[in-house]
Design a protein around this motif. Sequence first.
Motif, PDB file in Angstrom:
ATOM      1  N   LEU A 141       0.843  -1.186   0.000  1.00 43.51           N
ATOM      2  CA  LEU A 141       0.000   0.000   0.000  1.00 43.51           C
ATOM      3  C   LEU A 141       0.879   1.237   0.000  1.00 43.51           C
ATOM      4  CD1 LEU A 141      -2.648  -1.118   2.657  1.00 43.51           C
ATOM      5  CD2 LEU A 141      -2.568  -1.602   0.203  1.00 43.51           C
ATOM      6  N   GLY A 142       0.491   2.221  -0.792  1.00 40.74           N
ATOM      7  CA  GLY A 142       1.325   3.416  -0.914  1.00 40.74           C
ATOM      8  C   GLY A 142       0.525   4.695  -0.904  1.00 40.74           C
ATOM      9  N   SER A 143       1.238   5.813  -0.941  1.00 39.65           N
ATOM     10  CA  SER A 143       0.611   7.137  -0.968  1.00 39.65           C
ATOM     11  C   SER A 143       0.260   7.490  -2.410  1.00 39.65           C
ATOM     12  CB  SER A 143       1.554   8.175  -0.364  1.00 39.65           C
ATOM     13  OG  SER A 143       1.831   7.860   0.984  1.00 39.65           O
ATOM     14  N   GLY A 144      -0.759   6.833  -2.911  1.00 35.12           N
ATOM     15  CA  GLY A 144      -1.139   6.978  -4.310  1.00 35.12           C
ATOM     16  C   GLY A 144      -0.306   6.066  -5.192  1.00 35.12           C
ATOM     17  N   ALA A 145      -0.733   5.909  -6.441  1.00 37.48           N
ATOM     18  CA  ALA A 145       0.021   5.073  -7.371  1.00 37.48           C
ATOM     19  C   ALA A 145       1.378   5.689  -7.692  1.00 37.48           C
ATOM     20  CB  ALA A 145      -0.795   4.864  -8.649  1.00 37.48           C
ATOM     21  N   SER A 146       1.466   7.017  -7.705  1.00 36.69           N
ATOM     22  CA  SER A 146       2.714   7.690  -8.075  1.00 36.69           C
ATOM     23  C   SER A 146       3.866   7.254  -7.181  1.00 36.69           C
ATOM     24  CB  SER A 146       2.536   9.207  -7.988  1.00 36.69           C
ATOM     25  OG  SER A 146       1.431   9.627  -8.744  1.00 36.69           O
ATOM     26  N   LYS A 150       7.147   5.012  -8.629  1.00 37.03           N
ATOM     27  CA  LYS A 150       8.532   5.473  -8.518  1.00 37.03           C
ATOM     28  C   LYS A 150       9.397   4.430  -7.816  1.00 37.03           C
ATOM     29  CE  LYS A 150      11.404   9.332  -6.983  1.00 37.03           C
ATOM     30  NZ  LYS A 150      11.414  10.673  -6.342  1.00 37.03           N
ATOM     31  N   SER A 151       8.855   3.789  -6.784  1.00 38.70           N
ATOM     32  CA  SER A 151       9.619   2.756  -6.074  1.00 38.70           C
ATOM     33  C   SER A 151       9.992   1.609  -7.002  1.00 38.70           C
ATOM     34  CB  SER A 151       8.806   2.217  -4.889  1.00 38.70           C
ATOM     35  OG  SER A 151       8.693   3.188  -3.868  1.00 38.70           O
ATOM     36  N   VAL A 152       9.052   1.186  -7.846  1.00 38.10           N
ATOM     37  CA  VAL A 152       9.324   0.076  -8.754  1.00 38.10           C
ATOM     38  C   VAL A 152      10.299   0.493  -9.852  1.00 38.10           C
ATOM     39  CG1 VAL A 152       8.303  -1.479 -10.470  1.00 38.10           C
ATOM     40  CG2 VAL A 152       7.171  -1.126  -8.268  1.00 38.10           C
ATOM     41  N   LEU A 153      10.113   1.670 -10.430  1.00 36.06           N
ATOM     42  CA  LEU A 153      11.019   2.113 -11.490  1.00 36.06           C
ATOM     43  C   LEU A 153      12.450   2.275 -10.971  1.00 36.06           C
ATOM     44  CD1 LEU A 153       8.859   4.724 -13.443  1.00 36.06           C
ATOM     45  CD2 LEU A 153       9.581   2.457 -14.213  1.00 36.06           C
ATOM     46  N   LEU A 268      -0.125  -1.705  -4.897  1.00 34.84           N
ATOM     47  CA  LEU A 268       0.828  -2.361  -5.796  1.00 34.84           C
ATOM     48  C   LEU A 268       0.749  -3.862  -5.585  1.00 34.84           C
ATOM     49  CD1 LEU A 268       3.445  -2.758  -7.549  1.00 34.84           C
ATOM     50  CD2 LEU A 268       4.753  -2.211  -5.467  1.00 34.84           C
ATOM     51  N   GLU A 269       0.652  -4.603  -6.693  1.00 34.33           N
ATOM     52  CA  GLU A 269       0.782  -6.058  -6.639  1.00 34.33           C
ATOM     53  C   GLU A 269       1.992  -6.459  -7.477  1.00 34.33           C
ATOM     54  OE1 GLU A 269      -1.621 -10.229  -7.560  1.00 34.33           O
ATOM     55  OE2 GLU A 269      -2.146  -8.416  -8.659  1.00 34.33           O
ATOM     56  N   LEU A 270       2.872  -7.263  -6.887  1.00 37.80           N
ATOM     57  CA  LEU A 270       4.041  -7.772  -7.589  1.00 37.80           C
ATOM     58  C   LEU A 270       3.822  -9.234  -7.950  1.00 37.80           C
ATOM     59  CD1 LEU A 270       6.878  -6.256  -5.357  1.00 37.80           C
ATOM     60  CD2 LEU A 270       6.031  -5.377  -7.539  1.00 37.80           C
ATOM     61  N   VAL A 271       4.174  -9.601  -9.171  1.00 35.42           N
ATOM     62  CA  VAL A 271       3.997 -10.971  -9.633  1.00 35.42           C
ATOM     63  C   VAL A 271       5.313 -11.483 -10.205  1.00 35.42           C
ATOM     64  CG1 VAL A 271       2.740 -12.495 -11.210  1.00 35.42           C
ATOM     65  CG2 VAL A 271       1.562 -10.547 -10.161  1.00 35.42           C
ATOM     66  N   PRO A 275      12.917 -13.161  -4.880  1.00 40.73           N
ATOM     67  CA  PRO A 275      12.904 -12.775  -3.462  1.00 40.73           C
ATOM     68  C   PRO A 275      13.904 -11.678  -3.110  1.00 40.73           C
ATOM     69  CG  PRO A 275      12.746 -15.148  -3.671  1.00 40.73           C
ATOM     70  CD  PRO A 275      13.010 -14.626  -5.060  1.00 40.73           C
ATOM     71  N   ARG A 276      15.092 -11.737  -3.686  1.00 39.91           N
ATOM     72  CA  ARG A 276      16.105 -10.725  -3.345  1.00 39.91           C
ATOM     73  C   ARG A 276      15.692  -9.340  -3.858  1.00 39.91           C
ATOM     74  NH1 ARG A 276      18.428  -7.877  -0.885  1.00 39.91           N
ATOM     75  NH2 ARG A 276      20.664  -7.526  -0.636  1.00 39.91           N
ATOM     76  N   VAL A 277      15.012  -9.297  -5.009  1.00 35.87           N
ATOM     77  CA  VAL A 277      14.528  -8.024  -5.541  1.00 35.87           C
ATOM     78  C   VAL A 277      13.443  -7.467  -4.632  1.00 35.87           C
ATOM     79  CG1 VAL A 277      13.367  -6.906  -7.488  1.00 35.87           C
ATOM     80  CG2 VAL A 277      15.111  -8.663  -7.911  1.00 35.87           C
ATOM     81  N   ILE A 278      12.536  -8.329  -4.201  1.00 40.34           N
ATOM     82  CA  ILE A 278      11.460  -7.900  -3.308  1.00 40.34           C
ATOM     83  C   ILE A 278      12.028  -7.387  -1.989  1.00 40.34           C
ATOM     84  CG2 ILE A 278       9.490  -8.706  -1.952  1.00 40.34           C
ATOM     85  CD1 ILE A 278       8.764 -10.529  -4.261  1.00 40.34           C
ATOM     86  N   SER A 279      13.045  -8.075  -1.475  1.00 43.77           N
ATOM     87  CA  SER A 279      13.668  -7.643  -0.216  1.00 43.77           C
ATOM     88  C   SER A 279      14.266  -6.248  -0.355  1.00 43.77           C
ATOM     89  CB  SER A 279      14.749  -8.636   0.197  1.00 43.77           C
ATOM     90  OG  SER A 279      14.187  -9.901   0.490  1.00 43.77           O
ATOM     91  N   ALA A 280      14.897  -5.997  -1.498  1.00 46.53           N
ATOM     92  CA  ALA A 280      15.485  -4.680  -1.731  1.00 46.53           C
ATOM     93  C   ALA A 280      14.414  -3.602  -1.808  1.00 46.53           C
ATOM     94  CB  ALA A 280      16.314  -4.706  -3.016  1.00 46.53           C
ATOM     95  N   LEU A 281      13.307  -3.919  -2.506  1.00 46.49           N
ATOM     96  CA  LEU A 281      12.209  -2.965  -2.595  1.00 46.49           C
ATOM     97  C   LEU A 281      11.638  -2.670  -1.211  1.00 46.49           C
ATOM     98  CD1 LEU A 281      10.096  -1.369  -4.327  1.00 46.49           C
ATOM     99  CD2 LEU A 281       8.735  -3.460  -4.317  1.00 46.49           C
ATOM    100  N   GLU A 282      11.444  -3.708  -0.419  1.00 53.73           N
ATOM    101  CA  GLU A 282      10.888  -3.524   0.918  1.00 53.73           C
ATOM    102  C   GLU A 282      11.821  -2.708   1.802  1.00 53.73           C
ATOM    103  OE1 GLU A 282      10.060  -7.458   2.279  1.00 53.73           O
ATOM    104  OE2 GLU A 282       8.137  -7.576   1.217  1.00 53.73           O
ATOM    105  N   ALA A 283      13.120  -2.937   1.665  1.00 55.26           N
ATOM    106  CA  ALA A 283      14.077  -2.164   2.458  1.00 55.26           C
ATOM    107  C   ALA A 283      14.015  -0.683   2.089  1.00 55.26           C
ATOM    108  CB  ALA A 283      15.487  -2.707   2.247  1.00 55.26           C
ATOM    109  N   ALA A 284      13.912  -0.400   0.779  1.00 59.54           N
ATOM    110  CA  ALA A 284      13.840   0.991   0.335  1.00 59.54           C
ATOM    111  C   ALA A 284      12.560   1.661   0.823  1.00 59.54           C
ATOM    112  CB  ALA A 284      13.929   1.050  -1.191  1.00 59.54           C
ATOM    113  N   ARG A 285      11.454   0.941   0.770  1.00 65.24           N
ATOM    114  CA  ARG A 285      10.190   1.522   1.200  1.00 65.24           C
ATOM    115  C   ARG A 285      10.139   1.684   2.718  1.00 65.24           C
ATOM    116  NH1 ARG A 285       6.708   2.999  -2.062  1.00 65.24           N
ATOM    117  NH2 ARG A 285       5.045   3.047  -0.497  1.00 65.24           N
ATOM    118  N   SER A 286      10.867   0.862   3.437  1.00 64.39           N
ATOM    119  CA  SER A 286      10.899   0.986   4.895  1.00 64.39           C
ATOM    120  C   SER A 286      11.484   2.314   5.340  1.00 64.39           C
ATOM    121  CB  SER A 286      11.695  -0.168   5.506  1.00 64.39           C
ATOM    122  OG  SER A 286      11.027  -1.400   5.306  1.00 64.39           O
ATOM    123  N   THR A 287      12.358   2.900   4.511  1.00 64.96           N
ATOM    124  CA  THR A 287      12.934   4.200   4.871  1.00 64.96           C
ATOM    125  C   THR A 287      11.878   5.301   4.875  1.00 64.96           C
ATOM    126  OG1 THR A 287      13.527   4.772   2.579  1.00 64.96           O
ATOM    127  CG2 THR A 287      15.136   3.497   3.846  1.00 64.96           C
TER     128      THR A 287
END
Length: 437
Positions: A141-146, A150-153, A268-271, A275-287
């Motif tokens: 869940l995010g603050s809008g799709a924008s 940006k996190s995925v790109l 956002l749904e990831l398909v 796992p390592r990519v998802i972990s990196a995304l989660e770490a970035a979003r945790s900030t």
Amino acid sequence: MKIEKSLNEDNMNQRLLKIHYAVRGPILERALAIQTDLNEGVLKPFKRVIRANIGDCHALGQRPITFIRQVLALATCPGLRSLQNIPEDVKERVREILGECVSGSVGSYSPAPGLLLIRKHVAQYLTARDGVAANFNNIYLGSGASDLIKSVLTLFVEKVDGKPPGVMIPIPQYPLFSGTLSELGLQQVDYYLDEDDGWVLKYEELERSWRAASEHCSVRAIVVINPGNPTGQVMHEMGDPFKKLQLSSFMTCSKGWAAECGLRAGVLELVSLEPRVISALEAARSTQQCASVLGQCVVDCVMRPPTPGSPSFSLFSSERDRLRRALSERAFAAHTAFNSIPGYFCNPIEGAMFAFPRIEIPGKAKQEAAERGLVPDEFYCLRLLEETGVCVVPGSGFGQRPGSYHFRTTILHDKDEFSYMLACIRRFHLNFIEEYS
């Protein structure tokens, strides 16, 4: 002694200077200045500015859905549950959500991906909608799709085989994508939608775009906007081999019947990501800690609206149906009105809050635009604003085939205002063509 400023145009992040967001660009700035003049009594050939540049439903008069606002009010101020006119299903929804919040307060941080209960509800919604099982562990869940886009790109900001990364985006496109690519240093790879065939995405054009771009960059991803913005077309099942690809899918509560733009609620749904990519995304979003918990409440209301037989269902369904009817009527009216104007062409508006008509601009008008340092459709839209007060966005702000000209307008105004706006556009265009013929 001259003191050099530590940050200036020459030493700042040069990528940011390349961002252009036409929806809030110079034409809107001029519209705001004109509105100030009107407020101060300056005479114009019109009495008000009609802002049709942005799809902000509530700003243009759409009333909020009662169920959503009752949930938000009660979640923010639980003491209101004693009021007699709050339906029981609203109270139950809020009890469930607050039960997931730390100390029972929406003022507490949620987990970075979002409240687990709401992510599970999103997965249930997607499973029912698509007929394909969705896993709540892949929901964010995010603050809008924008925010989520940006996190995925950002994941693609890395050279491959010595080549800079590139991302394919449709033309026309929503400037969020071109702006974010510029900010991140990703190369923009354009592929054209076929306007003469209902803005359809064609395999041959994807192949052409990919081959041309692959000579100078590594194409890492493709963006598909559905429903199209600004074009309004709806794409359905894409079939093999596309359905087997790694996928990032985004939804927003800013549009549709929810229309809660200001509360910034996205999914956002990831398909099939590793796992390592998802972990990196989660770490970035945790900030960033978490998305607004109130926005997450909106997501829950959209993904799990009142059900038949519940206390809120009758009012909810009547409000939602009224909005859908109004949008459908305006889409039909816009399509009909634009195609009745000589020199205009507009595809049917299937699933969006915008129209994106193509306009013919005479050669003399193009010449004057060039003399003023403007592209033709920007010149056209500025003239439209100055003479009628109607503020739309030139198609060049979204991208378009060379030699074609468009503008984007919302279809969100109430019936009378919308009819007035269409009449203004028609009258202006006929005068414009006569002046420059």
